[in-house]
Design a protein around this motif. Structure first.
Motif, PDB file in Angstrom:
ATOM      1  N   TRP A  59       0.833  -1.207   0.000  1.00 30.20           N
ATOM      2  CA  TRP A  59       0.000   0.000   0.000  1.00 30.20           C
ATOM      3  C   TRP A  59       0.869   1.259   0.000  1.00 30.20           C
ATOM      4  N   ALA A  60       1.912   1.261   0.799  1.00 33.75           N
ATOM      5  CA  ALA A  60       2.806   2.419   0.835  1.00 33.75           C
ATOM      6  C   ALA A  60       3.419   2.659  -0.546  1.00 33.75           C
ATOM      7  N   THR A  61       3.805   1.584  -1.201  1.00 33.79           N
ATOM      8  CA  THR A  61       4.375   1.705  -2.546  1.00 33.79           C
ATOM      9  C   THR A  61       3.316   2.127  -3.552  1.00 33.79           C
TER      10      THR A  61
ATOM     11  N   SER B 199      -8.953   5.721   4.353  1.00 27.53           N
ATOM     12  CA  SER B 199      -8.306   4.807   3.394  1.00 27.53           C
ATOM     13  C   SER B 199      -7.278   3.939   4.093  1.00 27.53           C
ATOM     14  N   ARG B 200      -6.476   4.561   4.912  1.00 28.59           N
ATOM     15  CA  ARG B 200      -5.434   3.820   5.638  1.00 28.59           C
ATOM     16  C   ARG B 200      -6.064   2.777   6.568  1.00 28.59           C
ATOM     17  N   GLN B 201      -7.170   3.112   7.197  1.00 30.92           N
ATOM     18  CA  GLN B 201      -7.834   2.173   8.105  1.00 30.92           C
ATOM     19  C   GLN B 201      -8.345   0.952   7.355  1.00 30.92           C
ATOM     20  N   ILE B 202      -8.877   1.162   6.157  1.00 34.06           N
ATOM     21  CA  ILE B 202      -9.347   0.035   5.347  1.00 34.06           C
ATOM     22  C   ILE B 202      -8.191  -0.913   5.051  1.00 34.06           C
ATOM     23  N   VAL B 203      -7.054  -0.354   4.675  1.00 28.97           N
ATOM     24  CA  VAL B 203      -5.884  -1.172   4.358  1.00 28.97           C
ATOM     25  C   VAL B 203      -5.355  -1.854   5.619  1.00 28.97           C
ATOM     26  N   GLU B 204      -5.338  -1.141   6.746  1.00 28.60           N
ATOM     27  CA  GLU B 204      -4.925  -1.744   8.022  1.00 28.60           C
ATOM     28  C   GLU B 204      -5.826  -2.927   8.370  1.00 28.60           C
TER      29      GLU B 204
END
Length: 185
Positions: free
Chosen positions: A82-84, A166-171
């Motif tokens: 995700w970071a990439t 968005s970050r929470q979904i990925v987490e």
């Protein structure tokens, strides 16, 4: 590098900056210091130029994924991917992919064909990263598909969501996959 390859790379840079929707040969050619006729000469058609741009963009993304260090776990791999996916070159390539996929949904060529080919290459790169990060080879393609579908969904909704959501979904995805992997061992 031959002239066609040079034009492909320059046209890819242009498309990443300006998008594919509404791409016109004359402004592109002017930016590249050539003419629309020379672009047609080197590519045969606008569709072939677009297909080359999409392939070059995908190759750039794939190279970034292949250059990543293995992640410590499946959970970490999701977060690292995700970071990439959301930074720099890969983010611009993914945005162009979404444009092409939207046009491909309507059956427009070369988008539909290019996106199918792009998906196969991209999914293989993601699956390879997952395998390098300790995921079983038999599971990596399926998990890559799930991760990619989630990332694309978040990317499509992102203009409507804030970064934290968005970050929470990925987490949440990373945590769920991490738990499922531990449960299957």
């Amino acid at each position: 590098m031959n002239k066609r390859d040079e034009l492909t790379e320059a046209a890819t840079d242009y498309a990443l900056a300006h998008g594919l929707i509404g791409l016109s040969l004359r402004p592109l050619a002017a930016e590249l210091g050539t003419s629309d006729r020379m672009l047609i000469y080197h590519f045969g058609s606008k569709d072939e130029l677009v297909a080359a741009v999409l392939e070059a963009s995908n190759d750039r993304s794939k190279a970034v994924i292949h250059a990543m260090q293995p992640s410590a776990s499946l959970r970490a791999a999701v977060l690292d991917l995700w970071a990439t996916y959301t930074e720099g070159q890969v983010q611009r390539c993914q945005r162009m992919y979404v444009e092409a996929a939207a046009l491909g949904l309507f059956g427009r060529e070369p988008y539909a064909t290019s996106i199918r080919a792009s998906n196969a290459v991209w999914m293989a790169a993601m699956a390879t990263h997952l395998e390098r990060s300790g995921v079983a080879a038999a599971d990596a393609p399926r998990l890559a598909g799930l991760i990619d579908a989630t990332f694309n969904g978040v990317l499509l909704d992102r203009p409507l969501d804030d970064e934290a959501e968005s970050r929470q979904i990925v987490e949440d995805l990373a945590t769920a996959l991490g738990r499922s992997q531990r449960g299957s061992e």
